[in-house]
Design an enzyme around this catalytic site. Structure first.
Site, PDB file in Angstrom:
ATOM      1  N   ARG A 260      39.379   8.394   7.840  1.00 30.29           N
ATOM      2  CA  ARG A 260      39.619   7.351   9.084  1.00 30.29           C
ATOM      3  C   ARG A 260      39.928   6.051   8.562  1.00 30.29           C
ATOM      4  NH1 ARG A 260      35.544   9.540  14.171  1.00 30.29           N
ATOM      5  NH2 ARG A 260      36.026  11.633  13.779  1.00 30.29           N
ATOM      6  N   ARG A 275      29.808   3.657   9.215  1.00 36.01           N
ATOM      7  CA  ARG A 275      31.115   3.641   9.410  1.00 36.01           C
ATOM      8  C   ARG A 275      32.052   3.492   8.118  1.00 36.01           C
ATOM      9  NH1 ARG A 275      33.227   2.867  14.107  1.00 36.01           N
ATOM     10  NH2 ARG A 275      31.396   2.047  15.255  1.00 36.01           N
ATOM     11  N   GLU A 347      25.460   6.629  18.062  1.00 39.86           N
ATOM     12  CA  GLU A 347      26.167   8.217  18.094  1.00 39.86           C
ATOM     13  C   GLU A 347      26.174   9.075  16.908  1.00 39.86           C
ATOM     14  OE1 GLU A 347      30.175   7.575  19.276  1.00 39.86           O
ATOM     15  OE2 GLU A 347      30.909   9.660  18.567  1.00 39.86           O
ATOM     16  N   SER A 350      29.498  14.010  19.356  1.00 41.38           N
ATOM     17  CA  SER A 350      30.545  13.977  20.326  1.00 41.38           C
ATOM     18  C   SER A 350      31.261  15.186  20.798  1.00 41.38           C
ATOM     19  CB  SER A 350      31.560  12.902  19.905  1.00 41.38           C
ATOM     20  OG  SER A 350      32.047  12.609  21.341  1.00 41.38           O
ATOM     21  N   ARG A 389      25.619  10.563   9.186  1.00 39.79           N
ATOM     22  CA  ARG A 389      24.642   9.722   9.981  1.00 39.79           C
ATOM     23  C   ARG A 389      23.397  10.576  10.002  1.00 39.79           C
ATOM     24  NH1 ARG A 389      28.707   7.086  14.577  1.00 39.79           N
ATOM     25  NH2 ARG A 389      30.014   5.741  13.229  1.00 39.79           N
TER      26      ARG A 389
END
Length: 423
Positions: A260, A275, A347, A350, A389
RNA sequence: GGAGAGGUGGCCGAGAGGCCGAAGGCGCUCGCCUGCUAAGCGAGUGUACGGGUUAUACUGUACCGAGGGUUCGAAUCCCUCCCUCUCCGCCA
């Protein structure tokens, strides 16, 4: 993508729903295009019927001199058809563009609200541990143990990349195997290793394109994209297919790296693994019949939670509000894991029900019985879990005062029996 | 990367400018026949978007890998692209 017929008949409902999601779509443009489309279609079909009729007649006439006038007239009709078809094509592609830009309307029951603050906590599990020392952030723990090296990753590539080393690399790999084993052996998912690069149609099928091209890494020749999540290839496995009713529900899981650009997130989470431009994830994707997707979402969510339960990491489940929900989803539950180093829940998964939104874009259908008409399936996806994560959560939750990190019991068989990472 | 052969309905496969939404077969559905099974006989059997009907019937348009072109008319001729297969080269 929305059904154009549904949109035509339920314009106000859709407008109202989408207005909760910061969509600024101009529906008057849609109405104008749609009526023009129908006008052109009617006109061109009428002319084509005429052309087909007369051409057949010409074909049956042996002596072409008798029909010279008709041939001349059909030449003009042909030109007129061509002209109308060109405009029709333009109008249709504008309509298509409009539809592809519209987000999925949210499900009834979604919390109302515009942003993060209005998300609703559904439940939480486990309690944050109390530490007799001040818990460190994972990048300090990892660098001190020599298992994470951000400096060299920066040298190799640039900011927002990570290099894992020794027990760190091993731990990441252990997590991947642990998650895949759980989902394949206990949750009935089929394991897949998909391509990590996909084409434009695939990216459009799940909703990344055309709207979010700037978030994606792209190759020019050929025109491919690096996947931002395994949801993309997994959901597109059955693109353009008609499945048999007995094939549903069908569950896929895959480990893939995810790429990403994280454009627009400058200054956010600049340190550590949270991130990155490239990270690992185990993803779960389901195809099911429409009336079961609500229940399937709850099961999917439970499958993701199970990973955290077995790793004994405290978490909470969040019901995303209309304004915070993603483009393709109708309903989303996030799982947030407790990170002592940051003193916050972050988070880690999801889980979304996209209903028929992606199925319509990707044209994924099924027949209840071989005689029935094809219907669109519902698609769901969820992280199970974001691997990097999860490693962050382990480093921070299992850290000890001396800087060492205890390996969660469930992972030890995957770590060759190792119980602690220390210098 | 080079050379060649192909892509037609759920599948196999014919068609080489008009009589082609497309022969024939397999499969599938319904009916008949038959102790059971198998075989046999008959009929039907694509999708999308419109018109029409209470619903059928009926009817218009589009679709033979994709997109363009030629033509009154294209599955069929021409161009571009994509994909598959075979051989050669390269490579983990």
């Amino acid at each position: 993508m929305l059904d154009i017929k549904y949109l035509r008949d339920n314009l106000d409902t859709v407008k109202e729903n989408l207005s909760r999601q910061k969509s600024n779509a101009d529906f008057s443009v849609f109405s104008a295009l749609e009526s023009r489309r129908r006008e052109l279609l009617g006109a061109t079909e009428l002319l084509k019927a005429e052309k087909n009729r007369v051409s057949a007649l010409i074909g049956k006439t042996k002596d072409k001199s008798q029909v010279r006038g008709e041939i001349e007239r059909m030449k003009e009709v042909s030109n007129e058809i061509k002209r109308l078809d060109e405009e029709l094509k333009r109008v249709e592609s504008e309509l298509q563009d409009f539809l592809l830009q519209l987000p999925n309307p949210t499900e009834e029951g979604c919390p109302l609200g515009c942003g993060e603050e209005e998300n609703a906590e559904v439940r939480h599990w486990g309690a944050p541990k109390q530490y007799s020392f001040s818990p460190r952030p994972h990048w300090e723990i990892g660098e001190n143990l020599g298992i994470l090296d951000f400096e060299r990753a920066g040298k190799l590539t640039g900011a927002r990349f990570a290099l894992y080393r020794g027990a760190g690399a091993r731990l990441e790999r252990a997590l991947i195997n642990f998650m895949l084993d759980l989902h394949t052996q206990e949750h009935n998912y089929i394991e897949v290793i998909p391509p990590f690069m996909v084409n434009r149609e695939t990216m459009t099928g799940t909703g990344q394109l055309p709207k979010f091209e700037s978030d994606l890494f792209h190759t020019d020749d050929p025109d491919y994209f690096l996947i931002p999540t395994a949801e993309v290839p997994l959901t597109n496995i059955h693109r353009g297919e008609i499945l048999a009713g007995d094939d549903l529900p069908c569950y896929f899981t895959a480990y893939t790296p995810c790429f990403r650009k994280e454009a627009g997130s400058y200054g956010k989470d600049v340190r550590g693994l949270i991130r990155l431009h490239q990270f690992n994830k185990v993803e779960m994707v389901k195809y099911c019949i429409p009336e079961e997707s609500g229940e399937e979402l709850q099961k999917l969510l439970a499958n993701a939670e199970e990973v955290l339960k077995r790793l004994e990491l405290p978490y909470r489940v969040i019901d995303l509000c209309c304004g915070d929900i993603g483009f393709a989803a109708a309903r989303t539950f996030d799982i947030e894991v407790w990170l002592p180093g940051q003193g916050a829940y972050r988070e880690i998964s999801s889980c979304s029900n996209c209903r028929d939104f992606q199925a319509r874009r990707a044209n994924i259908r099924f027949r209840r019985t071989p005689q029935d008409k094809p219907e669109f399936v519902h698609t769901l996806n969820g992280s199970g879990l974001a691997v990097g994560r999860t490693l962050v959560a382990i480093l921070e939750n299992y850290q000890q005062e001396d800087g060492s990190v205890v390996i969660p019991e469930a992972l030890r068989p995957y770590m060759n029996g190792m119980t602690v990472i220390k210098n």
